[in-house]
Design an enzyme around this catalytic site. Structure first.
Site, mmCIF file in Angstrom:
data_model
loop_
_atom_site.group_PDB
_atom_site.id
_atom_site.type_symbol
_atom_site.label_atom_id
_atom_site.label_comp_id
_atom_site.label_asym_id
_atom_site.label_seq_id
_atom_site.Cartn_x
_atom_site.Cartn_y
_atom_site.Cartn_z
ATOM 1 N N ARG A 273 33.723 -26.103 18.237
ATOM 2 C CA ARG A 273 34.715 -25.515 19.097
ATOM 3 C C ARG A 273 33.855 -24.981 20.284
ATOM 4 N NH1 ARG A 273 38.065 -20.667 16.582
ATOM 5 N NH2 ARG A 273 35.930 -19.639 16.664
ATOM 6 N N THR B 160 37.222 -22.708 25.549
ATOM 7 C CA THR B 160 38.565 -23.286 25.437
ATOM 8 C C THR B 160 39.025 -23.177 24.116
ATOM 9 O OG1 THR B 160 37.858 -25.390 24.927
ATOM 10 C CG2 THR B 160 38.307 -25.071 27.293
ATOM 11 N N ASP C 25 30.549 -15.681 11.919
ATOM 12 C CA ASP C 25 30.170 -16.811 12.203
ATOM 13 C C ASP C 25 29.732 -17.797 10.900
ATOM 14 O OD1 ASP C 25 29.819 -19.044 14.959
ATOM 15 O OD2 ASP C 25 29.137 -19.621 13.006
ATOM 16 N N ASP D 11 26.383 -20.091 11.565
ATOM 17 C CA ASP D 11 25.277 -19.132 11.840
ATOM 18 C C ASP D 11 24.729 -18.380 10.699
ATOM 19 O OD1 ASP D 11 24.935 -19.869 14.402
ATOM 20 O OD2 ASP D 11 25.946 -17.930 15.050
HETATM 21 C C1 PRP Z 1 33.564 -23.360 12.971
HETATM 22 C C2 PRP Z 1 33.988 -23.502 11.564
HETATM 23 C C3 PRP Z 1 35.483 -24.712 11.796
HETATM 24 C C4 PRP Z 1 35.737 -24.032 12.978
HETATM 25 C C5 PRP Z 1 37.099 -23.177 12.474
HETATM 26 O O1 PRP Z 1 32.868 -24.151 13.182
HETATM 27 O O2 PRP Z 1 33.164 -23.821 10.586
HETATM 28 O O3 PRP Z 1 34.876 -25.821 11.649
HETATM 29 O O4 PRP Z 1 34.937 -23.115 13.436
HETATM 30 O O5 PRP Z 1 37.758 -23.092 13.684
HETATM 31 P P1 PRP Z 1 39.170 -23.534 14.373
HETATM 32 O O6 PRP Z 1 39.933 -23.410 13.274
HETATM 33 O O7 PRP Z 1 39.420 -22.687 15.602
HETATM 34 O O8 PRP Z 1 38.776 -24.771 14.977
HETATM 35 P P2 PRP Z 1 32.170 -23.993 14.616
HETATM 36 O O9 PRP Z 1 33.029 -24.432 15.840
HETATM 37 O O10 PRP Z 1 31.706 -22.619 15.063
HETATM 38 O O11 PRP Z 1 30.910 -24.982 14.410
HETATM 39 P P3 PRP Z 1 29.499 -25.042 13.569
HETATM 40 O O12 PRP Z 1 30.106 -25.048 12.222
HETATM 41 O O13 PRP Z 1 28.487 -25.998 14.160
HETATM 42 O O14 PRP Z 1 28.949 -23.600 13.546
HETATM 43 N N1 URA Z 2 34.622 -20.048 12.942
HETATM 44 C C1 URA Z 2 33.761 -19.169 12.164
HETATM 45 O O1 URA Z 2 32.680 -19.461 11.737
HETATM 46 N N2 URA Z 2 34.449 -17.936 11.890
HETATM 47 C C2 URA Z 2 35.555 -17.507 12.498
HETATM 48 O O2 URA Z 2 35.865 -16.399 12.320
HETATM 49 C C3 URA Z 2 36.305 -18.454 13.374
HETATM 50 C C4 URA Z 2 35.691 -19.659 13.475
#
Ligand code: PRP
Ligand code: URA
Length: 208
Positions: free
Chosen positions: A103, A107, A199, A202
């Site tokens: 994400r 945005t 997160d 993380d």
């Molecule tokens: C997180 C999660 C989803 C997304 C959900 O990933 O694992 O893929 O956010 O959010 P959304 O429904 O608003 O799209 P992130 O973008 O943080 O990436 P990562 O898994 O690489 O940390």
């Molecule tokens: N992605 C995450 O990892 N946590 C949230 O709460 C939303 C999006």
């Protein structure tokens, strides 16, 4: 399709530990894997069975098997890969595809960076895995990519979902059945699920 919220006292118990900010990386990873087992169990309830003949130490008998290779699980990188372990404990021969999306923090729109599926993906039951369904942007994008590849049967497993993301997913992809362990209250102003767990990526990978 209305989302299916999987409920079980053990699942509630594990979710409580998962959400706790004091839970460390090792336990967090183990819990993601265990909770995934529950979700996978539920999502496989309508899996097609084929009759086979086997021989027990006592006698020949009819038994029923699924064809593990008919199923392809697709983690959304990064956090979704933390769920693979739970899936392969249940279905060790399942195919695994990968979608890379993150994400954009301003945005909140998903940015694509990787897409790799096994051959014949269009004829498989595809089950997308991602612990968090927040705005729904990443899930919607992953489903769109798979549909562009000809996939017809898609399910989506998430551990924690926000009502905003669930509504959006149902609006854009009403044919996709979503399974989750919790439906939380709302998204905060930076797109995090409240109360959520923070997160997920993380916490799984220790990059906090
Ligand atoms: C997180 C999660 C989803 C997304 C959900 O990933 O694992 O893929 O956010 O959010 P959304 O429904 O608003 O799209 P992130 O973008 O943080 O990436 P990562 O898994 O690489 O940390
Ligand atoms: N992605 C995450 O990892 N946590 C949230 O709460 C939303 C999006």
């Amino acid at each position: 399709m209305k989302p299916i919220k999987v409920t079980h006292p053990l699942l509630e118990h594990k979710l409580a530990i998962l959400r706790d900010k004091k839970t460390g990386t090792k336990e967090f990873r183990e819990l993601i894997s265990e909770i995934t087992l529950f979700l996978c169990y539920e999502a496989m309830k309508d899996a097609k069975l084929t009759e086979v003949e086997i021989e027990t130490p006592i006698t020949k008998t009819k038994a029923y098997k699924i064809d593990e290779k008919d199923f392809c699980f697709v983690p959304i990188i990064r956090a979704g890969t933390g769920m693979i372990d739970g899936i392969v404990k249940m279905i060790p021969n399942a195919k695994i595809g990968h979608v890379g999306l993150y994400r954009n923090e301003e945005t909140l729109k998903p940015v694509r960076y990787y897409y790799k599926m096994p051959k014949g993906i269009e004829n498989k039951q595809v089950i997308i895995i991602d612990p968090m369904l927040a705005t729904g942007g990443s899930g919607i994008d992953a489903i769109t990519l798979l549909k562009e590849d000809g996939v017809k049967n898609i399910k989506f497993l998430s551990i924690i979902a926000a009502p905003e993301g669930l509504n959006k997913m149902q609006e854009v992809h009403p044919d996709v059945q979503i399974y989750c362990a919790a439906i939380d209250d709302h998204l905060n102003n930076v797109g995090y699920i409240v109360p959520g767990l923070g997160d997920a990526g993380d916490r799984i990978f220790g990059t906090v």
